[in-house]
Scaffold this motif. Structure first.
Motif, PDB file in Angstrom:
ATOM      1  N   LEU A  61       8.562   8.842   3.146  1.00 40.35           N
ATOM      2  CA  LEU A  61       7.755   7.642   3.355  1.00 40.35           C
ATOM      3  C   LEU A  61       8.607   6.492   3.885  1.00 40.35           C
ATOM      4  N   GLU A  62       9.802   6.338   3.340  1.00 37.97           N
ATOM      5  CA  GLU A  62      10.690   5.263   3.776  1.00 37.97           C
ATOM      6  C   GLU A  62      11.162   5.479   5.212  1.00 37.97           C
ATOM      7  N   MET A  63      11.500   6.721   5.560  1.00 38.93           N
ATOM      8  CA  MET A  63      11.940   7.015   6.924  1.00 38.93           C
ATOM      9  C   MET A  63      10.818   6.721   7.917  1.00 38.93           C
ATOM     10  N   ALA A  64       9.607   7.097   7.562  1.00 42.63           N
ATOM     11  CA  ALA A  64       8.466   6.827   8.441  1.00 42.63           C
ATOM     12  C   ALA A  64       8.268   5.329   8.615  1.00 42.63           C
ATOM     13  N   TYR A  65       8.390   4.586   7.525  1.00 44.86           N
ATOM     14  CA  TYR A  65       8.244   3.129   7.599  1.00 44.86           C
ATOM     15  C   TYR A  65       9.306   2.525   8.514  1.00 44.86           C
ATOM     16  N   HIS A  66      10.557   2.905   8.316  1.00 41.90           N
ATOM     17  CA  HIS A  66      11.642   2.327   9.103  1.00 41.90           C
ATOM     18  C   HIS A  66      11.532   2.727  10.575  1.00 41.90           C
ATOM     19  N   ARG A  67      11.073   3.933  10.841  1.00 43.21           N
ATOM     20  CA  ARG A  67      10.874   4.351  12.228  1.00 43.21           C
ATOM     21  C   ARG A  67       9.769   3.517  12.874  1.00 43.21           C
TER      22      ARG A  67
END
Length: 72
Positions: free
Chosen positions: A46-52
């Motif tokens: 979820l965090e990687m998707a947000y940062h991307r």
């Protein structure tokens, strides 16, 4: 976190909010928050998707660097 989801009952779009993810999985927001704490890989995804998603937005509004011109 203001991200978007297509609302169609399928997978949430990149960088969706916890509410949108909970709706996609048909669970409560509390469950998503508990899963974030219990499952490191889920939280990281979820965090990687947000940062991307944030990086895509930044790239969209950042002007391209000027290219050097040759003297003719």
């Amino acid at each position: 976190m203001s991200r978007h989801w297509n609302g169609g009952g399928g997978a949430p779009e990149l960088g969706a909010t916890d509410l949108e993810v909970s709706q996609a999985f048909q669970v409560s927001i509390r469950t998503i928050r508990r899963w974030r704490l219990q499952y490191a890989e889920f939280c990281e995804a979820l965090e990687m998707a947000y940062h991307r998603k944030v990086q895509i937005a930044i790239d969209a509004v950042t002007p391209a660097p000027a290219t050097p011109t040759e003297d003719l």
